[in-house]
Design a protein around this motif. Sequence first.
Motif, mmCIF file in Angstrom:
data_model
loop_
_atom_site.group_PDB
_atom_site.id
_atom_site.type_symbol
_atom_site.label_atom_id
_atom_site.label_comp_id
_atom_site.label_asym_id
_atom_site.label_seq_id
_atom_site.Cartn_x
_atom_site.Cartn_y
_atom_site.Cartn_z
ATOM 1 N N GLU A 1 0.823 -1.221 0.000
ATOM 2 C CA GLU A 1 0.000 0.000 0.000
ATOM 3 C C GLU A 1 0.847 1.257 0.000
ATOM 4 O O GLU A 1 0.335 2.365 -0.052
ATOM 5 C CB GLU A 1 -0.880 0.025 1.265
ATOM 6 C CG GLU A 1 -1.988 -1.008 1.228
ATOM 7 C CD GLU A 1 -2.563 -1.230 2.621
ATOM 8 O OE1 GLU A 1 -2.558 -0.300 3.424
ATOM 9 O OE2 GLU A 1 -2.982 -2.372 2.891
ATOM 10 N N GLU B 1 4.285 -9.916 -2.930
ATOM 11 C CA GLU B 1 5.002 -8.673 -2.621
ATOM 12 C C GLU B 1 6.503 -8.868 -2.798
ATOM 13 O O GLU B 1 7.196 -8.018 -3.352
ATOM 14 C CB GLU B 1 4.727 -8.263 -1.179
ATOM 15 C CG GLU B 1 3.664 -7.203 -1.097
ATOM 16 C CD GLU B 1 3.242 -6.957 0.336
ATOM 17 O OE1 GLU B 1 4.102 -7.001 1.228
ATOM 18 O OE2 GLU B 1 2.040 -6.730 0.538
ATOM 19 N N GLN C 1 -0.496 -13.092 -1.009
ATOM 20 C CA GLN C 1 -0.047 -11.702 -0.931
ATOM 21 C C GLN C 1 1.413 -11.506 -0.503
ATOM 22 O O GLN C 1 2.170 -10.825 -1.205
ATOM 23 C CB GLN C 1 -0.987 -10.921 0.008
ATOM 24 C CG GLN C 1 -1.002 -9.426 -0.240
ATOM 25 C CD GLN C 1 -1.274 -9.066 -1.697
ATOM 26 O OE1 GLN C 1 -2.127 -9.669 -2.328
ATOM 27 N NE2 GLN C 1 -0.523 -8.124 -2.222
ATOM 28 N N PRO C 2 1.840 -12.113 0.634
ATOM 29 C CA PRO C 2 3.238 -11.856 1.049
ATOM 30 C C PRO C 2 4.243 -12.310 -0.006
ATOM 31 O O PRO C 2 5.212 -11.610 -0.287
ATOM 32 C CB PRO C 2 3.385 -12.695 2.323
ATOM 33 C CG PRO C 2 1.999 -12.994 2.768
ATOM 34 C CD PRO C 2 1.132 -13.001 1.555
ATOM 35 N N THR D 1 -5.912 -18.547 -1.841
ATOM 36 C CA THR D 1 -6.661 -17.287 -1.932
ATOM 37 C C THR D 1 -5.626 -16.179 -2.121
ATOM 38 O O THR D 1 -4.434 -16.388 -1.876
ATOM 39 C CB THR D 1 -7.433 -16.996 -0.629
ATOM 40 O OG1 THR D 1 -6.447 -16.818 0.404
ATOM 41 C CG2 THR D 1 -8.379 -18.124 -0.282
ATOM 42 N N LEU D 2 -6.117 -15.010 -2.499
ATOM 43 C CA LEU D 2 -5.188 -13.882 -2.683
ATOM 44 C C LEU D 2 -4.461 -13.564 -1.382
ATOM 45 O O LEU D 2 -3.294 -13.188 -1.398
ATOM 46 C CB LEU D 2 -5.942 -12.662 -3.180
ATOM 47 C CG LEU D 2 -6.316 -12.691 -4.666
ATOM 48 C CD1 LEU D 2 -7.020 -11.420 -5.067
ATOM 49 C CD2 LEU D 2 -5.071 -12.901 -5.535
ATOM 50 N N ALA D 3 -5.176 -13.741 -0.266
ATOM 51 C CA ALA D 3 -4.550 -13.445 1.030
ATOM 52 C C ALA D 3 -3.355 -14.368 1.283
ATOM 53 O O ALA D 3 -2.330 -13.941 1.808
ATOM 54 C CB ALA D 3 -5.569 -13.591 2.146
ATOM 55 N N ASP D 4 -3.485 -15.653 0.881
ATOM 56 C CA ASP D 4 -2.358 -16.586 1.053
ATOM 57 C C ASP D 4 -1.164 -16.134 0.219
ATOM 58 O O ASP D 4 -0.009 -16.267 0.613
ATOM 59 C CB ASP D 4 -2.736 -18.000 0.569
ATOM 60 C CG ASP D 4 -3.856 -18.611 1.389
ATOM 61 O OD1 ASP D 4 -3.864 -18.372 2.608
ATOM 62 O OD2 ASP D 4 -4.714 -19.302 0.802
ATOM 63 N N ASP E 1 -5.125 -17.649 -8.164
ATOM 64 C CA ASP E 1 -6.240 -17.520 -7.225
ATOM 65 C C ASP E 1 -7.248 -18.660 -7.440
ATOM 66 O O ASP E 1 -7.699 -18.900 -8.559
ATOM 67 C CB ASP E 1 -6.916 -16.157 -7.467
ATOM 68 C CG ASP E 1 -7.944 -15.863 -6.392
ATOM 69 O OD1 ASP E 1 -7.873 -16.498 -5.332
ATOM 70 O OD2 ASP E 1 -8.817 -15.002 -6.627
#
Length: 623
Positions: free
Chosen positions: A102, A329, A325-326, A320-323, A357
């Motif tokens: 972000e 990045e 994400q790190p 999922t996208l949350a899985d 996803d």
Amino acid sequence: MLDFVVVFTKGGVVLWHSAASGGSFASCINSLIRGVILEERSTEAKYFEEDHLAVQFKLDNELDLVYAAIFQKVIKLNYLDGFLADMQAAFKDKFGGIPAAERLGNEYDFDREYRRVLSAAEEASAKQVKAPKAMRSYNESQKSKKTVASMIQDDKKPPAEKRVNIQESPPPSKSQPSSPPANGATMDDIIRENRRKLREKLTPTKKTSPGDSRPSKAAASEKAGKKPRVWDLGGNSKDAVMLDRSKDTPEDVQYQNINSELVGTMQGVIRDLDVESEDEAEDEEQSSSEEEEQLVQSKKNKRGGLLSYFKGIVGAKTMTLADLQPALEKMRDHLISKNVATEIAAKLCDSVATSLDGKQMGTFDSIASQVKEALTQSLVRILSPKRRIDIIRDALESKRNGRPYTIIFCGVNGVGKSTNLAKICFWLIENDFNVLIAACDTFRAGAVEQLRTHTRHLNALHPAAKHDGRTMVQLYEKGYGKDAAGIAMEAIKFAHDTRVDVVLVDTAGRMQDNEPLMRSLSKLIKVNNPDLVLFVGEALVGNEAVDQLVKFNQSLADYSSNENPHIIDGIVLTKFDTIDDKVGAAISMTYITGQPIVFVGTGQTYADLKAINVNAVVNSLMK
Ligand code: GDP
């Protein structure tokens, strides 16, 4: 006084800056990013200079940020270390919690904190400055203590104060050691030793004494001389004489960028960039001796490059996208570290995220192979040309139709337009096209002379005698200050009338924001209607590549009154030899234009011109 303070990401995105105290500091910061931060040069000093400006900076490896303070080089500011450390602490306090993903979209309101930190640093430094010393009276001075006797120099005694002046230092003695002074050497010893070394460097090598049977290095090389090179094409002594630089005028020497002696032959299509494929690397590893096996094994364990970021994502559920994400990045940062522009790295990660996803998780290997496949697909899609540019075929077609094939080269200053134009010229001549170079950089002093030197060298490599009496390259020049579009037009007409096969138009380097110059480039292209417009960009650029290309294309479209404006058709990616594995500019440039990389410049000889190798670039990015 500080002129400018800026906080930016290591990828070059500015998060916050102070109000500039007049003048533009963008170029200095860009040079710092390009020359030091992106190249990850050893920056222990954390100090950088350009023109009259100096930058002191601090790296924050935790947040991947750079804090830089710009000031006039002549000023000495003793509070900068503390100030930058306080800036870092204050910035981290306020914004450290923002996740990296972000970070770019955020507002960084830091003016108040900045003023506080700066005035605290200035105050602390002011306190440290001691009150000026009162002048000593004559009686208190050293001078008053001098007697006539004390002024008589005793040669045996070492002088009380030694002046640091090379001219006045004692002559070097042969018995002086060449190794650095041993521990315990005084400052004077070190200075004396350094002077001796410098003097040795500056003084021409002594002639060998009659008794000394070993010739000096210089004498030996003078005697042996350089063996005349036998050229693959036109390899006779006449060429060698023409290439003899000792006959060059100072002007030639100044503008000589290409070492003609290293030229190879380049008939046929341009060769691909060399790649060391993974298989080859593995073979090499297998053939290594047993002693090296352990090292190889540990290397293998460490390997995985970009894919290793996905190691933590294993399990039996769907992703999922949350899985992701790190890991995404980290992947984005990895791509940025390879010089992919930030915006494009983010888009690549999005495309990988979209394709993963909802897929079934599994072992690391299965996730890694899915990521690899998704990313490879995106990269190959970006790098694969939408259309093929086949210059040889098209130039032959033009020749059959009795008109010259025309290429216009454009780009910012210093990226290698003229040099790579000359390489392309060499390649065309090797393929039996004769070429007219139109010197349309009527702006930069020396630009015409640079092309004249190339023309002379190229004709020396390919004399008319070897081409049925045809002069293989000519220069069309009208000096400086004239209208470039008009010169290009005359050159194309001249080529048409005299049956020259290809016209290569060199144009002045220009910044993408310079409206008048962008207008005139647009006009040059519009009135001359070339077959190809090539944008020359250097592989060293990161985010700057996006700005340059977007604005060049935009200007060519905006300032042309044509319904179908001629924008950039392809890219010449230069200085690829200088970037190691930071190949990201290739991705950024093709992504933005949607046009292919037609040539890759890989060095400073005429033969250092290659075709892009998509696999090579993709492999490099993955590592
Ligand atoms: P222009 O201002 O865009 O015409 O740039 P030049 O052709 O004068 O080149 C600027 C500098 O870049 C020169 O020193 C060239 O020798 C160097 N250069 C050009 N292409 C390459 C390349 O592919 N590799 C390397 N290492 N240097 C290059």
